[in-house]
Design an enzyme around this catalytic site. Structure first.
Site, PDB file in Angstrom:
ATOM      1  N   GLU A 111      13.742  18.931  32.238  1.00  0.00           N
ATOM      2  CA  GLU A 111      14.312  18.095  31.100  1.00  0.00           C
ATOM      3  C   GLU A 111      14.707  16.784  31.281  1.00  0.00           C
ATOM      4  OE1 GLU A 111      16.720  20.499  28.309  1.00  0.00           O
ATOM      5  OE2 GLU A 111      17.755  18.249  27.661  1.00  0.00           O
ATOM      6  N   ASN A 160      19.999  27.380  31.379  1.00  0.00           N
ATOM      7  CA  ASN A 160      21.020  27.918  30.502  1.00  0.00           C
ATOM      8  C   ASN A 160      21.186  29.400  30.803  1.00  0.00           C
ATOM      9  OD1 ASN A 160      19.736  30.107  28.466  1.00  0.00           O
ATOM     10  ND2 ASN A 160      18.313  28.691  28.824  1.00  0.00           N
ATOM     11  N   HIS A 201      15.959  18.652  37.064  1.00  0.00           N
ATOM     12  CA  HIS A 201      15.893  19.536  35.972  1.00  0.00           C
ATOM     13  C   HIS A 201      14.579  18.736  35.300  1.00  0.00           C
ATOM     14  CE1 HIS A 201      15.857  21.774  32.209  1.00  0.00           C
ATOM     15  NE2 HIS A 201      16.064  22.950  33.126  1.00  0.00           N
ATOM     16  N   CYS A 241      10.786  21.243  22.636  1.00  0.00           N
ATOM     17  CA  CYS A 241      11.550  21.543  21.540  1.00  0.00           C
ATOM     18  C   CYS A 241      12.199  20.318  20.748  1.00  0.00           C
ATOM     19  CB  CYS A 241      12.759  22.182  22.404  1.00  0.00           C
ATOM     20  SG  CYS A 241      14.127  22.648  21.035  1.00  0.00           S
ATOM     21  N   SER A 264      15.563  31.577  27.441  1.00  0.00           N
ATOM     22  CA  SER A 264      14.183  31.618  27.614  1.00  0.00           C
ATOM     23  C   SER A 264      13.711  33.299  28.160  1.00  0.00           C
ATOM     24  CB  SER A 264      13.686  30.809  28.724  1.00  0.00           C
ATOM     25  OG  SER A 264      14.502  30.850  29.834  1.00  0.00           O
ATOM     26  N   SER A 290      16.048  29.120  35.119  1.00  0.00           N
ATOM     27  CA  SER A 290      16.568  28.778  33.956  1.00  0.00           C
ATOM     28  C   SER A 290      17.937  28.190  33.840  1.00  0.00           C
ATOM     29  CB  SER A 290      16.366  30.132  33.046  1.00  0.00           C
ATOM     30  OG  SER A 290      17.073  30.160  32.063  1.00  0.00           O
TER      31      SER A 290
HETATM   32 FE1  SF4 Z   1      15.444  23.935  22.413  1.00  0.00          FE
HETATM   33 FE2  SF4 Z   1      16.005  26.211  23.249  1.00  0.00          FE
HETATM   34 FE3  SF4 Z   1      16.212  24.398  25.021  1.00  0.00          FE
HETATM   35 FE4  SF4 Z   1      17.937  24.534  22.960  1.00  0.00          FE
HETATM   36  S1  SF4 Z   1      17.572  25.992  24.647  1.00  0.00           S
HETATM   37  S2  SF4 Z   1      16.840  22.758  23.554  1.00  0.00           S
HETATM   38  S3  SF4 Z   1      16.811  25.473  21.230  1.00  0.00           S
HETATM   39  S4  SF4 Z   1      14.365  25.209  23.833  1.00  0.00           S
END
Ligand code: SF4
Length: 499
Positions: free
Chosen positions: A319, A417, A317, A289, A459, A415
């Site tokens: 990321e 988020n 994580h 992203c 996601s 996930s």
């Molecule tokens: Fe990108 Fe979506 Fe991750 Fe935000 S949640 S960083 S927009 S992939």
């Protein structure tokens, strides 16, 4: 009949032995008699069962080779001999409940016939995709009220009625029905009117849509298989759908045959992973992203001036692994406020911080506040690292949570988020659960729950939210409200390899 009783669910069975098998059920069990004439007469005589939720239960015939005696079939729809069809939208919830009791449960259409189906009729019905056949269900379908059908298979094309073993199979089916009784009660207890508040926005963000599009286009352009390092986005349904199209998910680059196409997932990778892919001669398509890439760029910039970078995020994580890999000697992961109070940089006058994009805004802010208080010179990100999609979804769930009896967050367990959305709702004082899909909703969660908040992580596909709302609508009258808000218009361009 009192008002409460008028709306009380009822389990309808054809036979006395079925009623006896369900004697432990707390729900009222009504014997309607066998066959369409008796079922229709009972339905008429009771005034359409008084508009009560109806669960038809009992034994039935299996139609498909993989449906065995003793298996349970839950109807997604019931088809009548005249072409009429009645939908059973809550079927996935009921099937999942039956599986929790250890029962082998299939989900699919059930056909109702006017008489016991013989070999030719079964072959005809099986060809339509029906899983089981009975002689009552369609005639007991209420016009408006919740409706479900559960059949335990006694006979199948390989083990027809009137053959040795039928009695034993019948007893086994009745034992299964007895085991099923608490699940049928759970369905009955969960029926009732509800309101759903849909968070807006919810579900896919621009980065996730782009990443899925990248894999789709890579498959179109290069052909299957296309390898993807780690889950393209953290959602089991997305991964399964892409696997079905020819994507192959791997943990590490060394699993990919040299010369193959490899897609990097939306969470980003470290420079070491890029170097490994290049050394292996892979054709890389990067679905990272752009908002994650922005954080990588910040970290590289701070590292170039030899600053210590505090990376606020979860160390395990993907990321964070990728971002940390930009400058492992300079980056210190800070997971919570306590860690922020302890960290010691090389030079307190040359420090910066960055954030994982999918954190809870309030928690990350609290950590950043501690760092800012300890290191007044600290360099902050130019704009928030927590991305617009995370921020918007957290604010949306906070907006709908107040007054809800329960908040359901659609998303997979890995996930970040989605997990943060659960926590945000819980911090509003509302019970909240993460569900991968509708079938994860335990019917007992819904008993007495009249106002349900529903959202989905960035996601999670929007279709999963639609399916969840459909299921809830199968349990009783449902009103759905969704606050109006400005649509998210951000879109990212695709990598040149697939654009
Ligand atoms: Fe990108 Fe979506 Fe991750 Fe935000 S949640 S960083 S927009 S992939």
């Amino acid at each position: 009949m009192t008002g409460a009783r008028r709306h009380a669910p009822v389990i309808c069975v054809a036979l006395g032995v079925e009623r006896r098998a369900l004697r432990a059920a707390r729900t009222a069990v009504l014997r309607v008699g066998m066959g369409p004439r008796r079922a229709a007469a009972t339905f008429r005589a009771s005034g359409g069962l008084g508009g009560r939720p109806v669960l038809v239960a009992g034994v039935g015939g299996g139609l498909r080779a993989d449906v065995h005696p003793g298996d349970v079939v839950v109807a997604t729809e019931v088809r009548g001999p005249d072409g009429s069809v009645r939908q059973c939208p809550s079927a996935p919830l009921l099937a999942a409940e039956l599986r929790r009791f250890g029962l082998v449960t299939h989900l699919g259409p059930i056909a109702s016939e006017r008489r016991v189906a013989g070999r030719a009729a079964r072959a005809r019905l099986a060809a339509t995709g029906a899983l089981a056949v009975d002689t009552e269900s369609i005639w007991l379908a209420p016009t408006q009220a919740p409706y479900a059908v559960v059949r335990v298979v006694v006979d199948t094309p390989e083990a027809p009625l009137l053959r040795p073993g039928t009695a034993a199979r019948g007893l086994r089916a009745l034992r299964t029905l007895r085991v099923a009784a608490p699940a049928l009660d759970a369905w009955a207890a969960a029926t009732g009117p509800r309101e759903v508040r849909l968070a807006n926005p919810r579900s896919f963000c621009a980065g996730v849509e782009r990443a899925i599009d990248v894999v789709d286009r890579a498959l179109d352009r290069f052909g299957a298989p296309v390898h993807v390092r780690r889950q393209i986005v953290h959602n089991t349904h997305v991964v399964r759908e892409l696997e079905a199209k020819g994507a192959v998910f791997v943990e590490e680059v060394d699993e990919v045959p040299p010369g193959s196409v490899l897609v990097f997932a939306a969470h980003g990778v470290s420079p070491a992973v890029r170097a490994e892919a290049e050394a292996r001669g892979l054709r890389v398509v990067d679905a990272t992203c752009p908002l994650v890439t922005k954080v990588h760029t910040e970290v590289r910039r701070h590292s170039a001036r030899e600053a210590t970078v505090f990376l606020i995020g979860h160390a395990d994580h993907e990321e964070v692994e990728g971002t940390l890999g930009e400058a492992p000697a300079d980056v210190v992961v800070v997971e919570d406020v306590a860690a922020a109070g302890r960290v010691v940089p090389r030079d307190a006058g040359n420090v910066a911080y960055a954030m994982q994009t999918t954190l809870a805004v309030d928690e990350a802010t609290a950590i950043a506040d501690v760092l800012r208080a300890r290191f007044p010179e600290i360099q902050a990100p130019k704009s928030d690292d927590i991305c617009y999609a995370t921020t918007n979804r957290q604010s949306a769930v906070r907006d709908i949570a107040a007054g809800c009896d329960l908040v359901l967050v659609v998303g997979s367990t890995n996930s970040s988020n989605s997990l943060r959305l659960v926590e945000v709702a819980q911090r509003e004082g509302v019970p909240a659960r993460l569900v991968d899909h509708a079938a994860d909703v335990d019917l007992s969660m819904l008993v007495g729950v009249r106002l349900v908040g529903v959202t989905a992580g960035a996601s999670a596909p929007p279709t999963l939210v639609d399916e969840l709302v459909d299921c809830l609508g199968g349990l009783g009258p449902l009103s759905v409200v969704e606050p109006a808000t400005d649509p998210e218009v951000l879109r990212f361009t695709l990598p040149k390899e697939v654009s």
